[in-house]
Design a protein around this motif. Sequence first.
Motif, PDB file in Angstrom:
ATOM      1  N   GLY A 238       0.870  -1.319  -0.035  1.00 26.90           N
ATOM      2  CA  GLY A 238       0.099   0.008  -0.140  1.00 26.90           C
ATOM      3  C   GLY A 238       0.748   1.230  -0.025  1.00 26.90           C
ATOM      4  N   GLY A 239       2.164   1.165   0.187  1.00 23.43           N
ATOM      5  CA  GLY A 239       3.224   2.311   0.231  1.00 23.43           C
ATOM      6  C   GLY A 239       2.993   2.917  -1.203  1.00 23.43           C
ATOM      7  N   ARG A 240       3.764   4.140  -1.313  1.00 20.25           N
ATOM      8  CA  ARG A 240       3.926   4.678  -2.448  1.00 20.25           C
ATOM      9  C   ARG A 240       5.336   4.936  -2.900  1.00 20.25           C
ATOM     10  NH1 ARG A 240       0.578   9.884  -1.013  1.00 20.25           N
ATOM     11  NH2 ARG A 240       1.515   9.566   1.095  1.00 20.25           N
ATOM     12  N   VAL A 241       5.352   4.789  -4.568  1.00 22.37           N
ATOM     13  CA  VAL A 241       6.517   5.409  -5.094  1.00 22.37           C
ATOM     14  C   VAL A 241       6.404   6.592  -6.077  1.00 22.37           C
ATOM     15  CG1 VAL A 241       6.410   3.767  -6.763  1.00 22.37           C
ATOM     16  CG2 VAL A 241       8.591   4.714  -6.474  1.00 22.37           C
ATOM     17  N   ALA A 242       7.318   7.518  -5.911  1.00 19.83           N
ATOM     18  CA  ALA A 242       7.116   8.569  -7.224  1.00 19.83           C
ATOM     19  C   ALA A 242       8.462   8.464  -7.741  1.00 19.83           C
ATOM     20  CB  ALA A 242       6.725   9.883  -6.427  1.00 19.83           C
ATOM     21  N   VAL A 243       8.384   8.823  -9.188  1.00 19.62           N
ATOM     22  CA  VAL A 243       9.573   8.880  -9.978  1.00 19.62           C
ATOM     23  C   VAL A 243       9.713  10.298 -10.676  1.00 19.62           C
ATOM     24  CG1 VAL A 243      10.826   7.983 -11.870  1.00 19.62           C
ATOM     25  CG2 VAL A 243       9.874   6.462 -10.181  1.00 19.62           C
ATOM     26  N   VAL A 244      10.386  11.141 -10.454  1.00 18.89           N
ATOM     27  CA  VAL A 244      10.337  12.327 -11.044  1.00 18.89           C
ATOM     28  C   VAL A 244      11.592  12.211 -12.082  1.00 18.89           C
ATOM     29  CG1 VAL A 244      10.579  14.898 -11.066  1.00 18.89           C
ATOM     30  CG2 VAL A 244       9.568  13.629  -8.696  1.00 18.89           C
ATOM     31  N   ASP A 245      11.232  12.433 -13.223  1.00 20.22           N
ATOM     32  CA  ASP A 245      12.429  12.265 -14.463  1.00 20.22           C
ATOM     33  C   ASP A 245      11.879  12.874 -15.570  1.00 20.22           C
ATOM     34  OD1 ASP A 245      14.912  11.166 -15.599  1.00 20.22           O
ATOM     35  OD2 ASP A 245      14.580   9.652 -13.871  1.00 20.22           O
ATOM     36  N   LEU A 246      13.033  12.745 -16.587  1.00 26.76           N
ATOM     37  CA  LEU A 246      12.810  13.409 -17.962  1.00 26.76           C
ATOM     38  C   LEU A 246      11.830  12.308 -18.574  1.00 26.76           C
ATOM     39  CD1 LEU A 246      16.420  14.521 -18.791  1.00 26.76           C
ATOM     40  CD2 LEU A 246      14.356  15.880 -17.991  1.00 26.76           C
ATOM     41  N   ALA A 247      10.808  13.172 -19.621  1.00 25.17           N
ATOM     42  CA  ALA A 247      10.203  12.172 -20.656  1.00 25.17           C
ATOM     43  C   ALA A 247      11.221  11.808 -21.705  1.00 25.17           C
ATOM     44  CB  ALA A 247       9.132  13.212 -21.208  1.00 25.17           C
ATOM     45  N   ALA A 248      10.930  10.962 -22.540  1.00 24.79           N
ATOM     46  CA  ALA A 248      11.828  10.252 -23.526  1.00 24.79           C
ATOM     47  C   ALA A 248      12.234  11.514 -24.165  1.00 24.79           C
ATOM     48  CB  ALA A 248      11.157   9.330 -24.327  1.00 24.79           C
ATOM     49  N   HIS A 249      13.590  11.802 -24.753  1.00 26.97           N
ATOM     50  CA  HIS A 249      14.088  12.690 -25.616  1.00 26.97           C
ATOM     51  C   HIS A 249      15.453  12.002 -26.415  1.00 26.97           C
ATOM     52  CE1 HIS A 249      17.595  13.148 -22.802  1.00 26.97           C
ATOM     53  NE2 HIS A 249      16.884  12.665 -21.902  1.00 26.97           N
ATOM     54  N   ASP A 250      16.067  12.903 -27.126  1.00 23.60           N
ATOM     55  CA  ASP A 250      17.067  12.402 -27.784  1.00 23.60           C
ATOM     56  C   ASP A 250      18.245  13.231 -27.787  1.00 23.60           C
ATOM     57  OD1 ASP A 250      16.471  14.947 -29.059  1.00 23.60           O
ATOM     58  OD2 ASP A 250      16.080  14.115 -31.003  1.00 23.60           O
ATOM     59  N   ARG A 251      18.601  13.539 -26.459  1.00 26.63           N
ATOM     60  CA  ARG A 251      19.690  14.523 -26.407  1.00 26.63           C
ATOM     61  C   ARG A 251      20.869  13.603 -25.977  1.00 26.63           C
ATOM     62  NH1 ARG A 251      19.397  19.922 -24.762  1.00 26.63           N
ATOM     63  NH2 ARG A 251      21.505  19.902 -24.554  1.00 26.63           N
ATOM     64  N   GLU A 252      21.600  13.198 -26.824  1.00 25.89           N
ATOM     65  CA  GLU A 252      22.781  12.285 -26.592  1.00 25.89           C
ATOM     66  C   GLU A 252      23.851  12.757 -25.846  1.00 25.89           C
ATOM     67  OE1 GLU A 252      23.352   9.100 -27.218  1.00 25.89           O
ATOM     68  OE2 GLU A 252      21.649   8.428 -28.170  1.00 25.89           O
TER      69      GLU A 252
END
Length: 334
Positions: free
Chosen positions: A251-265
């Motif tokens: 019942g606990g929670r996880v949050a992932v704050v991250d970049l959406a898919a991109h092409d910055r190699e």
Amino acid sequence: MKIDPLLRALSEPTRLRIMRLLAHMELAVGELAQVLGQSQPRVSRHVKILCDAGLAQRRKEGSWVFLRTAVKEKSEPPMGAAAAQLLTIAERDDPAFSARCSEDRRQLAAIRDAREASAQAYFAVHAAEWDTLRLLHGADGPVEAALLAAFGREGLGALLDVGTGTGRMAELLAETADHVTALDKSPDMLRIARARLQTLPADKISLVQGDFTALPFPAGSFDTVLFHQVLHYAQDPGIVLAEAARVTGAGGRVAVVDLAAHDREDLRERHAHARLGFSDEQMEALLAEAGFAPELPTILPGDPLTVKIWTAHRLPSAEPDAISEIQDRKTELS
């Protein structure tokens, strides 16, 4: 906890002073020596006696050893709680001991200043790198406000901030959490986080060095787990999220704050990003495989990159086949 070693540990004035200092903040052995005006080997002997008695706990971080109190006035074990209460009463009612403790606490200001100076020196060297990354992620304010909104009004309980970095997220969320554990693999980053978080109550925050592929905590230790701009460093995000699921209670929670898919190699080449962001489909699959029930993400469009907040709740149990597959991948990588 046994009475004989406890009483022996409390029979020496220096050890009483150490316990009162640790009640206020976690300290390295060298920092304790500085406050007490004693040699580090001598302080280390006192620390060993306190740890053997169950009154203090050691934690290694790189080449440093940090100490924190192991007893609180309203926590188990009862003898430890009684010892903590006795020390509080002693500082209140014994004028000489009170004066000594007050002087010791004044010396803590020098420790705090040194930590802040170390953090500033590190940032002076890495300022250009940090500024570049912050610009790519967008403004902090909207992301932080969206994260708080995503968590809602519920308390966070025991919070694990994975890859705490500067400690900003731990600082932001400390008010709504019962306790915050800030974990990072880098001793340099932990020193920065410690400088930032040192004004929080000693029993509110723990800083731990560790790897997100093998979290050093028992199963079900946390109510909330946060990854803030961290998961894109993972070679196999599935292993990392499986570890998060292991240490999250049902019942606990996880949050992932991250970049959406991109092409910055260039982020892969210059800043060690293993993943160029995540699509919603990728993240939902990763969370589900790890044993979480994904929710609708929050989108924060940016220029040039978009930030997303993916949240999920921990299911009572993960599928056995999924767990086995993730464990097999982890074995292959080790």
